[in-house]
Design a protein around this motif. Structure first.
Motif, PDB file in Angstrom:
ATOM      1  N   PHE A 116      55.137  12.368  15.042  1.00  0.00           N
ATOM      2  CA  PHE A 116      54.616  12.233  13.679  1.00  0.00           C
ATOM      3  C   PHE A 116      53.186  12.740  13.574  1.00  0.00           C
ATOM      4  N   ILE A 132      62.377  12.476  15.150  1.00  0.00           N
ATOM      5  CA  ILE A 132      61.879  11.093  15.225  1.00  0.00           C
ATOM      6  C   ILE A 132      63.011  10.100  14.965  1.00  0.00           C
ATOM      7  N   GLU A 133      63.853  10.411  13.987  1.00  0.00           N
ATOM      8  CA  GLU A 133      64.943   9.505  13.645  1.00  0.00           C
ATOM      9  C   GLU A 133      65.894   9.275  14.815  1.00  0.00           C
ATOM     10  N   TYR A 164      60.710  15.205  11.685  1.00  0.00           N
ATOM     11  CA  TYR A 164      61.132  13.865  11.279  1.00  0.00           C
ATOM     12  C   TYR A 164      62.561  13.594  11.727  1.00  0.00           C
ATOM     13  N   VAL A 179      56.752   6.274   9.357  1.00  0.00           N
ATOM     14  CA  VAL A 179      58.087   6.802   9.659  1.00  0.00           C
ATOM     15  C   VAL A 179      59.174   6.170   8.799  1.00  0.00           C
ATOM     16  N   GLN A 208      57.832   8.624  18.968  1.00  0.00           N
ATOM     17  CA  GLN A 208      57.822   8.705  17.508  1.00  0.00           C
ATOM     18  C   GLN A 208      56.410   8.987  16.998  1.00  0.00           C
TER      19      GLN A 208
END
Length: 709
Positions: free
Chosen positions: A636, A623-624, A620, A576, A632
């Protein structure tokens, strides 16, 4: 004009002719001197190589080791072993005892007592082997002055936080603790109280504010603010709570910020001592005075002077590092020396670092490897070539060093077809997943493993290793078997069935299908890629290897001119942080730089990516925004599955350990640690606690730290 008077134009012509002859002579002299310098430099290096080769040959013969099986020297660590490394690597803690400390004998003449130089709450490093002793010089080598410039990142690595040696934890460093609030939009850090710069001046939040307000937010010093310091295109805000508490605020949640800080974005924050660098910044001194200083130092612009004064090569700029530069380039021997105000101790109160000095000499890679084999390196992995592993191992006993194989956090070298190629026909061929999968099936990875890594590595795609929480066996092993029949079937199915007399497939426009694997000269061992080119040619895709200077490689990829680019992995253990090989994330995503530009500009520039690639980008971005590590990983995994289906990047051989040579006199260098760029290896193993213990080698007796109170 009299008969005896010469015409003016003749006199002028004569003068210009003489000046031209003198100038030509000077140019010729400079060229001759340059050639002589180059010749003498090469001659000297050749003498070094010949001497080292003779010495090494004698030592290898004397070692009486007739054969070596490199594969037998390395066994991959299981996930259970990886998760139970206690006691074999360093740990950290906080000082809770009385303020009684020790220091190196080298500092016996220091003006301030050690108790006054250390902070109120020094960070405690518990070494894996022993405390001390003090003293010694750590010898290292680099290929150039800029190469030695990795010191702040790799050997100091002193930011707010650090990755631990096994990349499983984020350790406190200059920050004692931190708090994440407001749904991941606000990060608060408590700094150690009483930390000093190397000149004795206090380090406070004001130094971080100087970096933010006058470096990051100054467009001349920072034309483009790094993505990691902004959300939704808006820079973060930095707020001073008091001298030792700082807040970072974002307009939207940023779940990855702590990992990003540990991965190299927090030490730049603490490399700008405000009390010193204000003297070279237009926000603090009159512009006329600054320009006079700039011109005096032969610079054109003030920011060049500022960057020069902030450079690691400046012996006057204060630092927070364990060692500070004393003798900079262009000296033949570059010297770093212990920082008397360094703010860490061991469990007995001995101020770190243990080692007095670190030195660098500049040689080419071949000589650096020779010197490593000859036992002339203290501890180093940089520039050591894996194809020399048998020679390192065989020669280690007689030359007094060991070879350590650390866990590589990456997934091997990637083969990235340019999905944004300027040739529309190649672009269409590369965009077909069957073509990429066919090329993967055409590769005999077992043969590649033997020729490049002595069978130590593992055939795999660019994927997280088994010890990673992001691991996917399905993607790791996707399309990696050697299956040329399936490769041919897929290529035929694409419509590339027709071949010329040489057996090369024809493109839709009737031209032979010819591609180049472009590789930068930093990859010194090319036999593996030469073999890949042959294997692809065998299935009708004419392939040549093109070795380029690094600058040319970067120029061509930036212009979208490359066919297939080669580069190393990006620490897929924790993908990540830098997911460049899972979707076009940055300018280093050479499989789709045009798509990366679209992603980085929020759709304002670049090339619109295909739907499934865009899905990776959206995942993504989710996820951030999520601080929860479990979530996360779950998101991913969806990105990884899309990669399994599409194989946007072709993997080669991974799980190859990182090689380090360690002198037998060195202590506290772990037998095993995780090695990777985002972990700033060997910085994640606390080099400040490495020690040189000559007496243990001589008499094998216990030795205590030799210190001054």
């Amino acid at each position: 004009m009299s008969l005896n008077q010469k015409p003016i134009f003749k006199t002028s012509s004569s003068l210009f002719l003489r000046l031209g002859i003198i100038l030509a002579g000077l140019v010729l002299l400079v060229i001759l001197l340059a050639q002589l310098t180059w010749f003498l430099g090469r001659w000297g290096q050749e003498q070094d190589i010949q001497h080292l080769e003779t010495t090494l040959g004698t030592n290898i013969e004397a070692s009486r080791v007739s054969t070596l099986s490199p594969g037998a020297a390395f066994r991959p660590m299981t996930k259970d072993e990886f998760c139970h490394m206690e006691g074999r690597v360093h740990t950290v803690g906080e000082w809770t005892k009385a303020r009684i400390f020790n220091q190196s004998p080298m500092l016996r003449t220091a003006v301030d007592p050690v108790e006054d130089r250390l902070p109120k709450n020094p960070l405690v490093i518990h070494p894996p082997d022993q405390n001390g002793p003090y003293g010694g010089t750590w010898q290292r080598y680099g290929t150039s002055a800029p190469d030695i410039g990795i010191f702040p990142a790799r050997l100091a690595y002193d930011g707010l936080v650090r990755w631990g040696p096994m990349a499983q934890q984020i350790f406190p460093n200059l920050a004692v603790k931190w708090e994440i609030t407001d749904g991941g939009k606000t990060y608060t850090f408590w700094l150690r109280e009483g930390v000093h710069w190397s000149n004795g001046m206090p380090f406070t939040v004001d130094d971080i504010l100087f970096w933010y307000n006058h470096v990051i937010m100054n467009p001349e010093l920072t034309p483009t603010i790094p993505r990691e310091y902004q959300r939704d295109g808006i820079p973060m805000e930095v707020e001073k709570v008091n001298d030792h508490v700082v807040k970072f605020r974002f307009v939207s949640p940023y779940g990855l910020f702590l990992k990003v800080l540990a991965s190299g974005r927090s030490y730049p924050m603490v490399e700008y001592p405000a009390h010193y660098l204000k003297k070279f910044h237009p926000d603090f001194i009159p512009k006329k005075q600054l320009m006079e200083m700039t011109e005096k130092e032969s610079f054109d612009f003030w920011y060049q002077l500022f960057e020069d004064r902030a450079s690691w090569q400046n012996t006057e700029v204060p630092r927070l590092w364990p060692w500070i530069i004393k003798v900079p380039p262009p000296a033949q021997l570059i010297v770093f020396e212990r920082n008397p105000y360094y703010w860490k101790v061991d469990g007995d109160g001995n101020q770190l670092p243990y080692i007095d000095r670190m030195t660098f000499e500049i040689y080419d890679t071949e000589i650096i490897n020779m010197k490593a084999m000859n036992g002339e390196i203290g501890m180093q992995g940089r520039h050591l070539q894996f194809d020399n592993f048998p020679r390192f191992k065989t020669n280690s006993k007689n030359r007094g060093y060991s070879v350590r194989l650390w866990i590589s956090s990456g997934g091997g070298s990637s083969l990235a077809l340019n999905l944004n190629h300027k040739d529309p026909i190649l672009r269409e061929i590369f965009a077909d997943r069957r073509f990429r999968i066919a090329l993967s099936y055409a590769m005999d990875r077992q043969q590649l493993n033997e020729i490049a890594f002595f069978g130590i590595g593992q055939p795999c795609q660019i994927s997280p290793p088994a010890i990673s929480p992001f691991y996917s066996e399905a993607y790791e092993k996707a399309y990696i078997e050697y299956h040329p029949e399936e490769a041919n079937r897929l290529l035929d199915e694409m419509g590339l069935k027709t071949r010329n007399k040489a057996g090369i497939r024809l493109r839709p426009d009737g031209k032979p299908l010819h591609i180049r694997i472009e590789i930068a000269s930093v990859f010194l061992s090319t036999p593996m890629f030469e073999l890949i080119a042959k294997q692809w040619t065998d299935v009708g895709v004419k392939t040549q290897l093109k070795l380029e200077a690094r600058q040319l490689f970067y120029t061509r990829k930036s212009a979208l001119m490359h066919d297939v680019g080669v580069w190393g992995s990006a620490d897929e253990l924790i993908p990540v942080i830098d997911p460049r090989w899972f979707f076009p994330f940055s300018q280093e995503s050479i499989q789709g730089i045009g798509y990366a530009r679209w992603f980085l500009s929020n759709g304002k520039r670049g090339i619109v990516p295909p739907e499934e690639m865009m899905k990776c980008m959206e995942l993504y971005q989710q996820i951030e925004r999520i601080p929860d590590p479990t979530e996360q990983v779950r998101l991913f995994q969806q990105i990884i599955e899309l990669n399994r289906q599409n194989l946007w990047v072709i993997g080669t051989i991974g799980r190859v350990p990182s090689l380090f040579v360690v002198k037998d006199t060195f202590r506290n260098v772990p037998e095993v640690a995780v090695s990777g760029w985002i972990f700033r290896t060997p910085g994640n193993t606390a080099p400040e606690c490495y020690a040189i213990d000559q007496l243990t080698i001589e008499n094998d007796e216990g030795i205590n730290v030799q210190s001054d109170r």
